[in-house]
Design an enzyme around this catalytic site. Sequence first.
Site, PDB file in Angstrom:
ATOM      1  N   HIS A   1       0.844  -1.186   0.000  1.00  0.00           N
ATOM      2  CA  HIS A   1       0.000   0.000   0.000  1.00  0.00           C
ATOM      3  C   HIS A   1       0.889   1.249   0.000  1.00  0.00           C
ATOM      4  O   HIS A   1       2.115   1.151   0.133  1.00  0.00           O
ATOM      5  CB  HIS A   1      -0.969  -0.002   1.189  1.00  0.00           C
ATOM      6  CG  HIS A   1      -0.332  -0.240   2.505  1.00  0.00           C
ATOM      7  ND1 HIS A   1      -0.597  -1.329   3.303  1.00  0.00           N
ATOM      8  CD2 HIS A   1       0.596   0.475   3.170  1.00  0.00           C
ATOM      9  CE1 HIS A   1       0.135  -1.268   4.396  1.00  0.00           C
ATOM     10  NE2 HIS A   1       0.861  -0.189   4.336  1.00  0.00           N
TER      11      HIS A   1
HETATM   12  C1  T46 Z   1       3.874  -0.714   6.790  1.00  0.00           C
HETATM   13  C2  T46 Z   1       4.090  -2.130   7.183  1.00  0.00           C
HETATM   14  C3  T46 Z   1       5.508  -2.490   7.450  1.00  0.00           C
HETATM   15  C4  T46 Z   1      -3.260   0.064  13.609  1.00  0.00           C
HETATM   16  O1  T46 Z   1      -4.300  -0.004  14.290  1.00  0.00           O
HETATM   17  N1  T46 Z   1      -2.353   1.042  13.850  1.00  0.00           N
HETATM   18  C5  T46 Z   1      -1.190   1.155  13.146  1.00  0.00           C
HETATM   19  O2  T46 Z   1      -0.384   2.056  13.416  1.00  0.00           O
HETATM   20  C6  T46 Z   1      -0.944   0.213  12.086  1.00  0.00           C
HETATM   21  C7  T46 Z   1       0.334   0.296  11.269  1.00  0.00           C
HETATM   22  C8  T46 Z   1      -1.864  -0.764  11.849  1.00  0.00           C
HETATM   23  N2  T46 Z   1      -3.017  -0.834  12.608  1.00  0.00           N
HETATM   24  C9  T46 Z   1      -3.971  -1.922  12.347  1.00  0.00           C
HETATM   25  C10 T46 Z   1      -4.666  -1.838  11.004  1.00  0.00           C
HETATM   26  C11 T46 Z   1      -4.929  -3.295  10.669  1.00  0.00           C
HETATM   27  O3  T46 Z   1      -6.140  -3.696  11.278  1.00  0.00           O
HETATM   28  O4  T46 Z   1      -3.258  -3.164  12.347  1.00  0.00           O
HETATM   29  C12 T46 Z   1      -3.787  -4.042  11.363  1.00  0.00           C
HETATM   30  C13 T46 Z   1      -2.704  -4.489  10.388  1.00  0.00           C
HETATM   31  O5  T46 Z   1      -2.301  -3.358   9.594  1.00  0.00           O
HETATM   32  P1  T46 Z   1      -1.848  -3.506   8.075  1.00  0.00           P
HETATM   33  O6  T46 Z   1      -2.721  -4.475   7.378  1.00  0.00           O
HETATM   34  O7  T46 Z   1      -1.726  -2.136   7.494  1.00  0.00           O
HETATM   35  O8  T46 Z   1      -0.407  -4.183   8.279  1.00  0.00           O
HETATM   36  P2  T46 Z   1       0.802  -4.360   7.268  1.00  0.00           P
HETATM   37  O9  T46 Z   1       1.799  -5.179   7.965  1.00  0.00           O
HETATM   38  O10 T46 Z   1       0.360  -4.829   5.931  1.00  0.00           O
HETATM   39  O11 T46 Z   1       1.385  -2.881   7.071  1.00  0.00           O
HETATM   40  C14 T46 Z   1       1.912  -2.218   8.194  1.00  0.00           C
HETATM   41  C15 T46 Z   1       1.711  -0.724   8.023  1.00  0.00           C
HETATM   42  O12 T46 Z   1       0.327  -0.454   7.807  1.00  0.00           O
HETATM   43  C16 T46 Z   1       2.489  -0.197   6.862  1.00  0.00           C
HETATM   44  O13 T46 Z   1       2.425   1.214   6.828  1.00  0.00           O
HETATM   45  O14 T46 Z   1       4.758  -0.074   6.270  1.00  0.00           O
HETATM   46  O15 T46 Z   1       3.306  -2.506   8.319  1.00  0.00           O
END
Ligand code: T46
Length: 131
Positions: free
Chosen positions: A49
């Site tokens: 993303h």
């Molecule tokens: C990135 C990679 C390395 C939160 O509630 N707060 C937060 O600060 C973050 C980052 C996520 N969340 C929640 C949102 C989703 O329900 O945690 C869950 C997993 O998030 P996401 O699907 O975005 O996770 P990744 O590992 O695909 O991505 C994250 C970051 O979003 C992204 O910016 O660089 O880790």
Amino acid sequence: MISKIKEFKVLGDNRGQLVVLEGNKNIPFDIKRVFYIYGTQPNTPRGSHSHYKTKQFLVVVNGSCKVTLDNGENKETFNLNKPNIGLFQDSLIWGSMHDFSEDCVLMVLADDFYVEDDYIRDYNNFLEVVN
Ligand code: T46
């Protein structure tokens, strides 16, 4: 080149090593949020993303992983395999984290709080925004 790897000074002595990350000093923004991911699964990338505004700085504090950054025109893959290197991911850069070692701990510093509306999670939408 989309973004540059930055190497941090290692302050070490016979007790071990120490790396300092400071907002608006060796990190190019005010740090408002820190999160880290670990326990990643084989062949399971994370990220995929972009953000409208948020800037991030990625540091692998243990193990290794690769990060592919994409500005909509060019892609570049970086190998993060040392705790004293980091990678700046600017806003409007698509980022994917992959090839995690089993022991990988990827720490992310961000210049803003978590706001889901700041995410662009659809690649075609991202291309429309950047082009
Ligand atoms: C990135 C990679 C390395 C939160 O509630 N707060 C937060 O600060 C973050 C980052 C996520 N969340 C929640 C949102 C989703 O329900 O945690 C869950 C997993 O998030 P996401 O699907 O975005 O996770 P990744 O590992 O695909 O991505 C994250 C970051 O979003 C992204 O910016 O660089 O880790």
